[in-house]
Design a protein around this motif. Sequence first.
Motif, PDB file in Angstrom:
ATOM      1  N   TYR A 100      22.861  41.622  -5.539  1.00 39.12           N
ATOM      2  CA  TYR A 100      21.671  41.778  -6.383  1.00 39.12           C
ATOM      3  C   TYR A 100      20.987  43.136  -6.197  1.00 39.12           C
ATOM      4  CZ  TYR A 100      17.987  39.881  -9.394  1.00 39.12           C
ATOM      5  OH  TYR A 100      17.133  39.639 -10.444  1.00 39.12           O
ATOM      6  N   PRO A 101      20.759  43.572  -4.952  1.00 37.09           N
ATOM      7  CA  PRO A 101      20.052  44.855  -4.794  1.00 37.09           C
ATOM      8  C   PRO A 101      20.819  46.034  -5.395  1.00 37.09           C
ATOM      9  CG  PRO A 101      20.017  43.610  -2.751  1.00 37.09           C
ATOM     10  CD  PRO A 101      20.984  42.913  -3.653  1.00 37.09           C
ATOM     11  N   LEU A 102      22.151  45.916  -5.482  1.00 32.06           N
ATOM     12  CA  LEU A 102      22.916  47.016  -6.087  1.00 32.06           C
ATOM     13  C   LEU A 102      22.671  47.065  -7.593  1.00 32.06           C
ATOM     14  CD1 LEU A 102      26.163  46.516  -3.963  1.00 32.06           C
ATOM     15  CD2 LEU A 102      24.524  48.430  -3.804  1.00 32.06           C
ATOM     16  N   HIS A 103      22.536  45.915  -8.219  1.00 35.13           N
ATOM     17  CA  HIS A 103      22.164  45.878  -9.639  1.00 35.13           C
ATOM     18  C   HIS A 103      20.800  46.530  -9.848  1.00 35.13           C
ATOM     19  CE1 HIS A 103      25.290  43.180 -11.344  1.00 35.13           C
ATOM     20  NE2 HIS A 103      25.296  42.602 -10.157  1.00 35.13           N
ATOM     21  N   VAL A 104      19.877  46.237  -8.951  1.00 36.10           N
ATOM     22  CA  VAL A 104      18.525  46.792  -9.102  1.00 36.10           C
ATOM     23  C   VAL A 104      18.525  48.287  -8.810  1.00 36.10           C
ATOM     24  CG1 VAL A 104      16.169  46.723  -8.218  1.00 36.10           C
ATOM     25  CG2 VAL A 104      17.408  44.585  -8.626  1.00 36.10           C
ATOM     26  N   LEU A 105      19.295  48.680  -7.797  1.00 35.14           N
ATOM     27  CA  LEU A 105      19.373  50.088  -7.423  1.00 35.14           C
ATOM     28  C   LEU A 105      19.744  50.956  -8.622  1.00 35.14           C
ATOM     29  CD1 LEU A 105      19.592  52.446  -5.423  1.00 35.14           C
ATOM     30  CD2 LEU A 105      21.889  51.625  -4.799  1.00 35.14           C
ATOM     31  N   LEU A 106      20.774  50.550  -9.355  1.00 38.84           N
ATOM     32  CA  LEU A 106      21.188  51.407 -10.477  1.00 38.84           C
ATOM     33  C   LEU A 106      20.121  51.442 -11.564  1.00 38.84           C
ATOM     34  CD1 LEU A 106      22.640  50.226 -13.409  1.00 38.84           C
ATOM     35  CD2 LEU A 106      24.136  49.209 -11.718  1.00 38.84           C
ATOM     36  N   ARG A 107      19.417  50.321 -11.773  1.00 43.28           N
ATOM     37  CA  ARG A 107      18.337  50.316 -12.775  1.00 43.28           C
ATOM     38  C   ARG A 107      17.177  51.198 -12.301  1.00 43.28           C
ATOM     39  NH1 ARG A 107      21.394  46.032 -13.150  1.00 43.28           N
ATOM     40  NH2 ARG A 107      21.452  44.632 -14.955  1.00 43.28           N
ATOM     41  N   TYR A 108      16.896  51.129 -11.021  1.00 37.03           N
ATOM     42  CA  TYR A 108      15.820  51.958 -10.450  1.00 37.03           C
ATOM     43  C   TYR A 108      16.139  53.435 -10.643  1.00 37.03           C
ATOM     44  CZ  TYR A 108      13.076  54.193  -6.702  1.00 37.03           C
ATOM     45  OH  TYR A 108      12.246  55.000  -5.982  1.00 37.03           O
ATOM     46  N   GLU A 109      17.349  53.814 -10.325  1.00 38.64           N
ATOM     47  CA  GLU A 109      17.721  55.226 -10.456  1.00 38.64           C
ATOM     48  C   GLU A 109      17.655  55.682 -11.910  1.00 38.64           C
ATOM     49  OE1 GLU A 109      20.610  55.759  -6.570  1.00 38.64           O
ATOM     50  OE2 GLU A 109      21.493  54.921  -8.381  1.00 38.64           O
ATOM     51  N   ILE A 110      18.115  54.818 -12.806  1.00 44.11           N
ATOM     52  CA  ILE A 110      18.112  55.201 -14.220  1.00 44.11           C
ATOM     53  C   ILE A 110      16.693  55.247 -14.784  1.00 44.11           C
ATOM     54  CG2 ILE A 110      18.809  54.451 -16.539  1.00 44.11           C
ATOM     55  CD1 ILE A 110      21.433  53.413 -15.253  1.00 44.11           C
ATOM     56  N   GLU A 111      15.884  54.215 -14.527  1.00 43.23           N
ATOM     57  CA  GLU A 111      14.568  54.202 -15.178  1.00 43.23           C
ATOM     58  C   GLU A 111      13.627  55.252 -14.595  1.00 43.23           C
ATOM     59  OE1 GLU A 111      12.783  50.252 -14.999  1.00 43.23           O
ATOM     60  OE2 GLU A 111      12.139  50.529 -12.922  1.00 43.23           O
ATOM     61  N   SER A 112      13.756  55.561 -13.314  1.00 45.18           N
ATOM     62  CA  SER A 112      12.881  56.601 -12.759  1.00 45.18           C
ATOM     63  C   SER A 112      13.233  57.962 -13.361  1.00 45.18           C
ATOM     64  CB  SER A 112      12.942  56.611 -11.230  1.00 45.18           C
ATOM     65  OG  SER A 112      14.248  56.876 -10.788  1.00 45.18           O
ATOM     66  N   ALA A 113      14.518  58.242 -13.525  1.00 44.27           N
ATOM     67  CA  ALA A 113      14.930  59.506 -14.146  1.00 44.27           C
ATOM     68  C   ALA A 113      14.485  59.554 -15.611  1.00 44.27           C
ATOM     69  CB  ALA A 113      16.452  59.668 -14.040  1.00 44.27           C
ATOM     70  N   LEU A 114      14.592  58.413 -16.275  1.00 46.59           N
ATOM     71  CA  LEU A 114      14.205  58.315 -17.683  1.00 46.59           C
ATOM     72  C   LEU A 114      12.724  58.641 -17.871  1.00 46.59           C
ATOM     73  CD1 LEU A 114      15.935  57.375 -20.141  1.00 46.59           C
ATOM     74  CD2 LEU A 114      15.112  55.062 -19.697  1.00 46.59           C
ATOM     75  N   ILE A 115      11.886  58.022 -17.072  1.00 41.86           N
ATOM     76  CA  ILE A 115      10.437  58.194 -17.227  1.00 41.86           C
ATOM     77  C   ILE A 115       9.990  59.573 -16.745  1.00 41.86           C
ATOM     78  CG2 ILE A 115       8.176  57.346 -16.429  1.00 41.86           C
ATOM     79  CD1 ILE A 115       9.510  55.630 -18.610  1.00 41.86           C
ATOM     80  N   ASN A 116      10.622  60.063 -15.694  1.00 46.68           N
ATOM     81  CA  ASN A 116      10.239  61.391 -15.197  1.00 46.68           C
ATOM     82  C   ASN A 116      10.846  62.531 -16.018  1.00 46.68           C
ATOM     83  OD1 ASN A 116       8.548  60.403 -13.203  1.00 46.68           O
ATOM     84  ND2 ASN A 116      10.198  60.277 -11.671  1.00 46.68           N
ATOM     85  N   GLY A 117      11.602  62.168 -17.050  1.00 46.28           N
ATOM     86  CA  GLY A 117      12.113  63.195 -17.968  1.00 46.28           C
ATOM     87  C   GLY A 117      13.420  63.829 -17.520  1.00 46.28           C
ATOM     88  N   ASP A 118      14.112  63.228 -16.550  1.00 44.55           N
ATOM     89  CA  ASP A 118      15.361  63.814 -16.057  1.00 44.55           C
ATOM     90  C   ASP A 118      16.599  63.191 -16.714  1.00 44.55           C
ATOM     91  OD1 ASP A 118      13.785  65.308 -14.318  1.00 44.55           O
ATOM     92  OD2 ASP A 118      13.816  63.707 -12.803  1.00 44.55           O
ATOM     93  N   LEU A 119      16.387  62.275 -17.626  1.00 50.54           N
ATOM     94  CA  LEU A 119      17.518  61.590 -18.273  1.00 50.54           C
ATOM     95  C   LEU A 119      17.042  61.171 -19.661  1.00 50.54           C
ATOM     96  CD1 LEU A 119      20.379  60.187 -17.374  1.00 50.54           C
ATOM     97  CD2 LEU A 119      19.007  58.097 -17.354  1.00 50.54           C
ATOM     98  N   GLU A 120      17.957  61.191 -20.639  1.00 47.60           N
ATOM     99  CA  GLU A 120      17.591  60.736 -21.983  1.00 47.60           C
ATOM    100  C   GLU A 120      18.226  59.365 -22.261  1.00 47.60           C
ATOM    101  OE1 GLU A 120      15.269  62.103 -23.768  1.00 47.60           O
ATOM    102  OE2 GLU A 120      15.109  63.683 -22.251  1.00 47.60           O
ATOM    103  N   ALA A 121      17.605  58.625 -23.152  1.00 46.14           N
ATOM    104  CA  ALA A 121      18.072  57.277 -23.485  1.00 46.14           C
ATOM    105  C   ALA A 121      19.565  57.271 -23.834  1.00 46.14           C
ATOM    106  CB  ALA A 121      17.256  56.708 -24.637  1.00 46.14           C
ATOM    107  N   ASP A 122      20.005  58.282 -24.603  1.00 42.68           N
ATOM    108  CA  ASP A 122      21.401  58.289 -25.045  1.00 42.68           C
ATOM    109  C   ASP A 122      22.401  58.423 -23.899  1.00 42.68           C
ATOM    110  OD1 ASP A 122      21.475  58.548 -28.236  1.00 42.68           O
ATOM    111  OD2 ASP A 122      19.657  59.470 -27.416  1.00 42.68           O
TER     112      ASP A 122
END
Lengths: 496, 496
Positions: free
Chosen positions: A351-373
């Motif tokens: 379970y924590p590995l599933h959350v880890l990848l979401r955490y990494e993606i959403e933090s980059a997304l919100i901080n502007g380091d990653l785009e939705a696409d």
Amino acid sequence: MSYQKLVERFQQIHRIDHAMTFLSWDQMVMMPERGNDARSSSIAELASMKHKLLTAEEVAGWFDNADASADNLQSVSLREMQRVWRQATCLPADLVVAKIKAGSKCEHGWRTQRTANDWTGFVANFREVVELGREEASLRLESNDKLSTPYEALLDLHSSGDSQVLIDGVFKALRKELPGLLVEIREHQASRPPIVVAGEFALAKQQALCEELMRVLGFDFSAGRLDQSMHPFSTGVAGDLRVTTRFRNNEFIEALNATAHEVGHASYEGGLPAHLEGLPVGAHRNMCIHESQSLLFEKQICISKSFTGFFAERIHKHLEDSKNISSENLWQLMTKVEPGYIRVEADEVCYPLHVLLRYEIESALINGDLEADEIPEIWDQKMTDYLGLSTKGNYKDGCLQDIHWTDGAFGYFPSYTIGAVNSAQIFGAMCSDHPDWQSRFASGDLDFVREWLEDKIWSKGCELTSQELMRHATGQATNTDAYLGHLRARYLEETH
Amino acid sequence: MSYQKLVERFQQIHRIDHAMTFLSWDQMVMMPERGNDARSSSIAELASMKHKLLTAEEVAGWFDNADASADNLQSVSLREMQRVWRQATCLPADLVVAKIKAGSKCEHGWRTQRTANDWTGFVANFREVVELGREEASLRLESNDKLSTPYEALLDLHSSGDSQVLIDGVFKALRKELPGLLVEIREHQASRPPIVVAGEFALAKQQALCEELMRVLGFDFSAGRLDQSMHPFSTGVAGDLRVTTRFRNNEFIEALNATAHEVGHASYEGGLPAHLEGLPVGAHRNMCIHESQSLLFEKQICISKSFTGFFAERIHKHLEDSKNISSENLWQLMTKVEPGYIRVEADEVCYPLHVLLRYEIESALINGDLEADEIPEIWDQKMTDYLGLSTKGNYKDGCLQDIHWTDGAFGYFPSYTIGAVNSAQIFGAMCSDHPDWQSRFASGDLDFVREWLEDKIWSKGCELTSQELMRHATGQATNTDAYLGHLRARYLEETH
């Protein structure tokens, strides 16, 4: 005087919250399908009245005049009122409306796009949700000088008091340890014989079994109920706690696990300080603590060897077709580790590995380091790294599986894992105080756990910050030692 | 413009009413006992917010400026809004508070005083309830120049549009005819052999049976539910109708009768004009019409010979132990007439006599022609005259049996009997339009009844006054001809 006015206003809001809580419960558990439009309008009306009461001009004046140097309880009470108030007032109304519109459009589309594996259709709506999420995050960041990044401003909505530095530290340790540990555990379990659950498990009998589990866990049915719903959840207030679970007629373990989990949430709510009822300082601390309580009941207690040893007999008593499953088999079923695509079906190692990848993606997304696409590609890469499973082209079992992002609830996922980590740490401290816990579990005695949790966690409400609370209960701030130790002990040494 | 503002305000109030409706349903059907304090506070908060919105200063201004000479719908809509608004604004706040206090003290005491047959204890609290009821009545009388006596001002709360002259006329006719008719019917039924209901009737099977009855009666389970409660009732809104009944495990007729009764209430609510939802003009007309619909379903349809002939087979299918009761026996059971002390247990011949004595007593009480202390004596005298039963010294089965007066709800009782009278009159008109009704009932076809009622009654909301509605549906104002004719035909000639 001003403080007293704030108290009265927050208590009034609490009575409106009560109404919304039970109207929503009814909507999910009892309401016939054609009732939905009128129900949604009524709840929206109450939400709007609540918002007006919370953000009215006079409230700002009361905060200005309230005496924060009064006794300690009053000053922490003010701190918590201000937190709630700031979160409600820091966004302009047009952004709130735009968020609701874009979010509900995206979520509505997602319900069919997920099934159709339609990432292109989804991302067309989702880009605006991300844009508005960034805008929200930057306004929330401006409103609170304790926050350091836009993403942390969203984390703060759910994990208030747990800094991004702390959460980063937890995920860093898990990223380092968990993938290797998972391989070790899989090798260790490879020799287990397969255990098959087969039979007819009538829903009424499963209901009776789950109610028996709840009684063993200390749930008071004069102050709560168990019902069925599409997705298990827990809501209500102390004195009236509403737990739900779901049943399948060809197996019974999912209903038991969900029931135990929701009883953990409900027990926390039921144990909050009664003398502070209706005030923010009397509410639950944050979702990392809330989730720690549900996981403590589900994972630390109910799938422990000593408890399954005790409870197997009750299962056999209620469900004729379960009798071929010994208590040892039951424990093996409940602790089976197997990587899969879907977060909500994951065991406590994956379970924590599933959350880890979401955490990494959403933090980059919100901080502007990653785009939705860019999400599908990075999702596939991280799933391969952490769990050894590729999601290339498989959006529906990949980045389209969760509802959270669809309406812009970024920053929620981490609380699942910080909750799991807290849970092991809290349970470990409880066990240190009660070294005979296993023999007590083996005889169905759990009262001492409730008493300990009530004393250390539940009765504190929001008087302490989250990390003060963790130190108070466990002697340490949140860290991964207990959690990793627990996984090694349970899944490699099989001690509990 | 002003009218539009009134519409918006009343729709807002309707959304708050929705919340109170379902919170109260939950309180009576689902809520665990320890939830009561928080629930009552929440409902009281919503009631207070509703009252503020309805009585706010701007509302009076909107009424002053609204154009009552606009189209017909707008002018009747205004008329109904003003009725609701006047009823809410004509009492000073301190009287409302005094009424609630005295009423809840008296009702609380009554719950034990009734069991203890303690009239002296009861009347000590009740005198103030009567005093406040008189005060309320005289203020309501002043606020509306269409009313002629204080008691009529209370009647108007429940039977709006049915004047005291009309209601007096009905009771005069019943007083003249019913006692003699009762003796005749008792003689006629004396030769019937006793029929015994015996067996175990499992609650789950009774639930399934009652749901089947509801489906036959046209109830749509995608827009409503059936549950159990201490006292059967019906509430909710179109699209989400909540019906309750109660089960005893040694008989099944009470649950069926109660279900049919409540389905009548629910069907009326479900058939109200959807385009006027949320406005007073779109609500049910008054309690005399509401009760006519419940009694039409319960008494005119469900205990008719043709319907019991059809439905007996369904009862036998669900309840093994009912098979020795033939459809003829079932009809005899359901139409057995026997005077008793208790109103709520009375058959349709005796019931109006119970109401008659209450009507005579409460009207004299409110108009100042009788004092609270004189009630037991006059109760005994009227019970002896009308039903041949003395209640001397037996308060608990006499004047202490009802909850209505304890909190000052004077003026409600008549609607039970005006409802019964309306019910026979409306059903008679429906039968004239459908002379083949008995053969259709005998095959379980009831759709034509619903269509007729929807057209003539339900879809009218409050567009017509109550007597305009009766004339529209039956060609006559409310009168006892159809009701007395129905009783003679059913209980002496046994035609239906």
